[in-house]
Motif scaffolding. Structure first.
Motif, PDB file in Angstrom:
ATOM      1  N   GLU A 150      62.735 128.212  54.294  1.00 25.66           N
ATOM      2  CA  GLU A 150      62.682 126.890  53.543  1.00 25.66           C
ATOM      3  C   GLU A 150      64.044 126.071  53.191  1.00 25.66           C
ATOM      4  OE1 GLU A 150      61.836 125.394  48.865  1.00 25.66           O
ATOM      5  OE2 GLU A 150      60.868 127.668  49.507  1.00 25.66           O
ATOM      6  N   VAL A 151      64.885 127.209  53.174  1.00 24.98           N
ATOM      7  CA  VAL A 151      66.234 126.600  53.068  1.00 24.98           C
ATOM      8  C   VAL A 151      66.837 126.066  54.384  1.00 24.98           C
ATOM      9  CG1 VAL A 151      68.900 127.504  52.840  1.00 24.98           C
ATOM     10  CG2 VAL A 151      67.267 128.256  51.115  1.00 24.98           C
ATOM     11  N   ALA A 152      66.376 126.884  55.391  1.00 27.44           N
ATOM     12  CA  ALA A 152      66.842 126.325  56.983  1.00 27.44           C
ATOM     13  C   ALA A 152      66.360 125.050  57.053  1.00 27.44           C
ATOM     14  CB  ALA A 152      66.422 127.577  57.763  1.00 27.44           C
ATOM     15  N   ALA A 153      64.771 124.984  56.724  1.00 23.37           N
ATOM     16  CA  ALA A 153      64.249 123.823  56.901  1.00 23.37           C
ATOM     17  C   ALA A 153      64.728 122.646  56.390  1.00 23.37           C
ATOM     18  CB  ALA A 153      62.770 123.572  56.754  1.00 23.37           C
ATOM     19  N   GLY A 154      65.222 122.963  55.200  1.00 19.62           N
ATOM     20  CA  GLY A 154      65.984 121.768  54.413  1.00 19.62           C
ATOM     21  C   GLY A 154      67.274 121.137  54.757  1.00 19.62           C
ATOM     22  N   ARG A 168      66.139 119.214  57.961  1.00 20.79           N
ATOM     23  CA  ARG A 168      65.666 117.794  57.441  1.00 20.79           C
ATOM     24  C   ARG A 168      67.065 116.909  57.189  1.00 20.79           C
ATOM     25  NH1 ARG A 168      61.640 120.461  55.284  1.00 20.79           N
ATOM     26  NH2 ARG A 168      62.736 120.917  53.173  1.00 20.79           N
ATOM     27  N   ILE A 169      68.056 117.405  56.625  1.00 20.83           N
ATOM     28  CA  ILE A 169      69.328 116.670  56.184  1.00 20.83           C
ATOM     29  C   ILE A 169      69.870 116.206  57.652  1.00 20.83           C
ATOM     30  CG2 ILE A 169      71.686 116.694  55.415  1.00 20.83           C
ATOM     31  CD1 ILE A 169      70.406 118.608  53.267  1.00 20.83           C
ATOM     32  N   LEU A 170      69.972 117.022  58.666  1.00 23.79           N
ATOM     33  CA  LEU A 170      70.430 116.919  59.827  1.00 23.79           C
ATOM     34  C   LEU A 170      69.779 115.720  60.520  1.00 23.79           C
ATOM     35  CD1 LEU A 170      72.708 117.766  61.914  1.00 23.79           C
ATOM     36  CD2 LEU A 170      71.135 119.280  62.874  1.00 23.79           C
ATOM     37  N   LEU A 205      75.227 111.725  58.002  1.00 26.35           N
ATOM     38  CA  LEU A 205      74.678 110.910  58.298  1.00 26.35           C
ATOM     39  C   LEU A 205      73.285 110.900  58.665  1.00 26.35           C
ATOM     40  CD1 LEU A 205      75.234 107.556  58.860  1.00 26.35           C
ATOM     41  CD2 LEU A 205      75.945 108.473  61.315  1.00 26.35           C
ATOM     42  N   GLY A 206      73.117 111.742  59.443  1.00 19.73           N
ATOM     43  CA  GLY A 206      71.602 112.036  59.959  1.00 19.73           C
ATOM     44  C   GLY A 206      71.342 111.460  61.388  1.00 19.73           C
ATOM     45  N   LEU A 207      70.600 112.106  62.117  1.00 21.14           N
ATOM     46  CA  LEU A 207      70.258 111.722  63.496  1.00 21.14           C
ATOM     47  C   LEU A 207      69.534 110.390  63.569  1.00 21.14           C
ATOM     48  CD1 LEU A 207      69.573 115.135  65.149  1.00 21.14           C
ATOM     49  CD2 LEU A 207      71.368 113.511  65.695  1.00 21.14           C
ATOM     50  N   ARG A 208      68.580 110.298  62.684  1.00 22.04           N
ATOM     51  CA  ARG A 208      67.999 108.859  62.553  1.00 22.04           C
ATOM     52  C   ARG A 208      68.878 107.709  62.363  1.00 22.04           C
ATOM     53  NH1 ARG A 208      62.304 110.496  62.999  1.00 22.04           N
ATOM     54  NH2 ARG A 208      61.995 112.296  61.726  1.00 22.04           N
ATOM     55  N   ARG A 209      69.660 107.790  61.325  1.00 20.27           N
ATOM     56  CA  ARG A 209      70.464 106.737  61.102  1.00 20.27           C
ATOM     57  C   ARG A 209      71.540 106.357  62.152  1.00 20.27           C
ATOM     58  NH1 ARG A 209      72.692 107.169  55.092  1.00 20.27           N
ATOM     59  NH2 ARG A 209      71.940 109.327  55.177  1.00 20.27           N
ATOM     60  N   ALA A 268      67.025 114.673  70.254  1.00 23.29           N
ATOM     61  CA  ALA A 268      67.238 115.610  69.019  1.00 23.29           C
ATOM     62  C   ALA A 268      66.332 115.253  68.094  1.00 23.29           C
ATOM     63  CB  ALA A 268      68.857 115.369  68.492  1.00 23.29           C
ATOM     64  N   ILE A 269      65.995 113.934  67.647  1.00 21.44           N
ATOM     65  CA  ILE A 269      65.150 113.574  66.516  1.00 21.44           C
ATOM     66  C   ILE A 269      63.627 114.270  67.023  1.00 21.44           C
ATOM     67  CG2 ILE A 269      63.627 111.572  65.835  1.00 21.44           C
ATOM     68  CD1 ILE A 269      66.494 110.110  65.944  1.00 21.44           C
ATOM     69  N   ASP A 270      63.288 114.048  68.279  1.00 24.62           N
ATOM     70  CA  ASP A 270      62.006 114.218  68.839  1.00 24.62           C
ATOM     71  C   ASP A 270      61.839 115.766  68.408  1.00 24.62           C
ATOM     72  OD1 ASP A 270      61.350 111.737  69.329  1.00 24.62           O
ATOM     73  OD2 ASP A 270      61.755 111.833  71.754  1.00 24.62           O
ATOM     74  N   ASN A 271      62.788 116.605  69.030  1.00 23.98           N
ATOM     75  CA  ASN A 271      62.535 118.036  68.909  1.00 23.98           C
ATOM     76  C   ASN A 271      62.623 118.536  67.533  1.00 23.98           C
ATOM     77  OD1 ASN A 271      62.318 119.270  71.615  1.00 23.98           O
ATOM     78  ND2 ASN A 271      63.746 117.581  72.113  1.00 23.98           N
ATOM     79  N   LEU A 272      63.742 118.005  66.742  1.00 20.77           N
ATOM     80  CA  LEU A 272      63.859 118.469  65.268  1.00 20.77           C
ATOM     81  C   LEU A 272      62.564 118.179  64.619  1.00 20.77           C
ATOM     82  CD1 LEU A 272      67.876 117.985  64.779  1.00 20.77           C
ATOM     83  CD2 LEU A 272      66.520 120.143  65.113  1.00 20.77           C
ATOM     84  N   ASP A 273      61.990 117.187  64.879  1.00 20.05           N
ATOM     85  CA  ASP A 273      60.758 116.675  64.088  1.00 20.05           C
ATOM     86  C   ASP A 273      59.805 118.030  64.035  1.00 20.05           C
ATOM     87  OD1 ASP A 273      61.001 114.513  62.928  1.00 20.05           O
ATOM     88  OD2 ASP A 273      60.087 113.110  64.530  1.00 20.05           O
ATOM     89  N   LEU A 274      59.801 118.663  64.972  1.00 19.85           N
ATOM     90  CA  LEU A 274      58.900 119.685  65.374  1.00 19.85           C
ATOM     91  C   LEU A 274      59.238 121.156  64.427  1.00 19.85           C
ATOM     92  CD1 LEU A 274      57.936 119.562  69.019  1.00 19.85           C
ATOM     93  CD2 LEU A 274      56.516 118.558  67.148  1.00 19.85           C
TER      94      LEU A 274
END
Lengths: 245, 452
Positions: free
Chosen positions: B164-168, B171-173, B189-193, B225-231
């Motif tokens: 859960e911590v790792a997933a959090g 999500r920030i990334l 900043l995050g990948l999407r931004r 990165a967004i496409d893969n981290l989404d999973l």
């Protein structure tokens, strides 16, 4: 042999004609015929395995013969097996009442009172049968056989478990029945009893009826050897030897 | 027939010890079986030594603190812990039998766990010690199974927290956001931004601008990165709980363990009372030498068989009904199905009684009949309780055939259906019981030919 093959008499009384019983390959009875008149006391004697109990079982209607006929039908015959065929957990009166009802006696209460009087056990009527002596149990056993007031009574070795005093009481009792007109047929190992109490003896050996006549006729049957034997039992044994048994 | 029934009732009344044994023994046995089926073992006592100093059981995962001792509580959900201070005290409790086993948590468990999770240095997996006596294979199996399952649950719970911590953080990334590390606040900043900023910058550049190619590469990397981290959330969840269970009940079901235990208890009582009584009472006619006298015109052999079967069935029916009425006050049973209870009891009682007269007719003596009845009924009951899949398929097929030849299994099915509306319903087992009643009745009737 005098009456071994005589035809059954007209009713009442008891008769068997050509009775044969086979158990598989073994023939327990072979063409046995005899007749007993009303009031007659007939003893069936013979060595072990002679077929005495088988003959009485057929006369009582417990077994059906492989061949031959019996008169009268089992319903008119009182049956007293060797072992008391009564319930030890029931009282004397309860046993008598049960069998009177099963026999469909018109007035079971009267039949029970009569049987109690006959056996002399009225004062023990409420006692559980298991607490009675062997002799008294045998008296109840016989009384059950008499509940329907049958014209014929069959007793299978009735005295085998009794002491001499009880045997005496038993034969007095049976003698009175015969005097009253009941035909009594009993089997016994005790040849002396047959001589003393029976009007006629039937000698069975290996399923064959070898002799039917009075005890004295049996002694005479030995012929020249009769003088050499000391008593009826010895005559009986000699008779069997002479016949190859 | 009624005079014979009356006579048998009189005999039973004069045999109070026999009747008491006949009723008390099967009821006691069936209640024991019922209790054993409906109740698991009590929470076993386990000595617990916790060498972790207070406040030192906290581990840090990515800046988030997790209290590792909280997961030790998982171990105690199904055991009764006896807290002790030292390993020696714990071993003494195990040796004396006061505790089933001992769980010893060393003082370095949190440190090692922290090392393993942070992959710092040479990570060493933390180890807890379990001590127990193996007095027999069953106890050893039980304790090992208990400890393994509890440790697996504790490990899974800890793993879920770390996941859960790792997933959090992932999500920030991905989406950006703030987090604190070593007392300092960070804004990511995050990948999407990042991708949005790059897109805006690209739109502002003329088509031939030399920076355009480099920005295109950054935008493609951010998109990939967004496409893969989404999973990643789904992947991490799969790792912490890789297999889910979907339960589909094909047959049966709907019966609680308590209600099934009631059905088993009543079936066992019916079986014992019926078979022993019918076999004994029929054999008694021969032992009392009354059989020959009875069947020479007073009653037929068939009547005798039917009378004994009815007597035994009636007595067992009364015992079974009394059991249901008493048990029904403690266990939730559907009283609206009472007529069906009666039908199931009657069907089972008649079939068991028919088996009893067959046993009595074949054995011919009361003692032999009683022995044969017990020898036959106990395996019959045990075999009927063997579930499919518990043994090899071929053996189970044999067991099914044998069980179908005796009344226990259909009686259990009928009672279960009557009490719990379970499959295969009431009609099928009742028809089965009727067929068995006729079959065993016929065997008893044939056996009486050589009874005298």
């Amino acid at each position: 042999m005098s009456t071994a093959a005589s035809a059954p008499p007209a009713a009442p009384g008891l008769g068997a004609a050509g009775v044969t019983q086979r158990f598989g390959a073994r023939t327990a009875l072979r063409d046995v015929s005899f007749a007993a008149a009303p009031g007659e006391l007939v003893a069936v004697i013979g060595p072990n395995g002679a077929g005495k109990t088988t003959l009485l079982s057929i006369l009582a209607g417990i077994q059906r013969p492989s061949a031959g006929t019996v008169h009268p039908p089992a319903g008119d015959v009182g049956w007293v097996p060797q072992q008391p065929a009564i319930y030890r957990k029931l009282s004397v009166a309860e046993n008598l009442r049960l069998f009177a009802r099963l026999e469909r006696v018109a007035d079971p209460g009267a039949a029970v009172r009569r049987a109690l009087a006959l056996t002399g056990l009225a004062d023990r009527a409420g006692d559980e049968l298991g607490r009675l002596s062997t002799g008294n149990q045998q008296r109840v056993n016989i009384a059950v056989g008499l509940l329907a007031d049958p014209p014929v009574l069959l007793l299978d070795e009735p005295s085998s478990s009794l002491d001499p005093r009880q045997r005496e009481v038993l034969w007095e009792f049976v003698g009175r029945l015969a005097e009253g007109g009941t035909t009594v047929v009993f089997s016994t190992h005790n040849v002396g009893e047959a001589e003393r109490y029976a009007d006629r003896v039937l000698v069975l050996a290996d399923g064959e009826l070898l002799f039917g006549g009075t005890p004295s006729e049996l002694e005479q049957e030995i012929g020249p050897a009769a003088g050499a034997v000391r008593d009826f039992e010895a005559a009986f044994v000699a008779f069997l030897h002479a016949r190859g048994h | 027939m009624r005079w014979l029934l009356l006579k048998d009732v009189q005999i039973l009344r004069r045999s109070p010890l026999l009747v008491a044994l006949l009723v008390v023994y099967p009821v006691a046995i069936s209640l024991l079986i019922g209790v054993a089926l409906s109740r698991g073992p009590d929470r076993p006592k386990v000595a617990f030594v916790n060498d972790v100093a207070p406040g030192t059981g906290i581990i840090s995962v990515g800046g988030r603190e997790i209290d590792a001792t909280r997961y030790a509580e998982r171990l105690f959900e199904t055991v009764d812990p006896i807290p002790v201070d030292t390993r020696a005290e714990a071993l003494a409790l195990v040796r004396s039998g006061e505790a089933l086993g001992a769980l010893i948590v060393p003082e370095d468990v949190a440190r090692k766990l922290q090392g393993a999770l942070s992959l710092s240095g040479a990570p060493e997996r933390p180890t807890v010690e379990v001590v127990y006596n193996v007095e027999g294979p069953l106890k050893g199996e039980f304790v090992e199974s208990l400890i393994d399952s509890r440790l697996a649950e504790a490990n899974q719970a800890l793993s879920a927290s770390v996941t859960e911590v790792a997933a959090g953080y992932l999500r920030i990334l991905l989406d950006g956001g703030g987090f604190s590390l070593l007392g300092q606040e960070f804004e990511v900043l995050g990948l999407r931004r990042t991708q949005a900023i790059v897109d805006t910058a690209l739109r502002g550049l003329p088509p031939g601008d030399p920076d355009r190619a480099a920005l295109e590469r950054v935008r493609r990397f951010a998109g990939l990165a967004i496409d893969n981290l989404d999973l990643t959330d789904a992947v991490l969840t799969s790792v912490s709980a890789p297999v889910r269970v979907k339960r589909t009940v094909l047959e049966g079901g709907g019966t609680s363990l308590d209600a099934f235990a009631v059905a088993v208890s009543v079936a066992v009582s019916l079986m014992f009372v019926c078979v022993l009584l019918a076999a004994g009472m029929l054999a008694l006619e021969r032992e009392e030498h009354a059989f020959g006298r009875l069947v020479r015109g007073l009653v037929s052999r068939t009547t005798l068989v039917v009378e004994k079967a009815l007597l035994a069935a009636a007595c067992a029916f009364a015992v079974g009904l009394a059991m249901l009425l008493v048990v029904g006050t403690f266990v939730a049973l559907d009283w609206g199905r009472f007529p069906l209870w009666m039908a199931a009891l009657a069907g089972g009682a008649l079939a068991f009684a028919a088996l009893g007269v067959a046993v009595g007719g074949l054995a011919r003596e009361v003692r032999a009949a009683s022995l044969l009845a017990v020898l036959l009924t106990l395996p019959m009951a045990f075999l009927a309780l063997v579930p499919s899949g518990a043994v090899a398929q071929g053996l189970y097929s044999v067991i099914s055939v044998v069980s179908a030849l005796f009344p226990f299994k259909p009686t259990l099915q009928a009672l279960d259906a009557a009490l719990n509306d379970s499959d295969p319903g009431l009609l099928q087992p009742l028809a089965h019981l009727a067929a068995l009643t006729v079959g065993f009745g016929a065997i008893a009737r044939v056996a009486l030919r050589r009874f005298g």
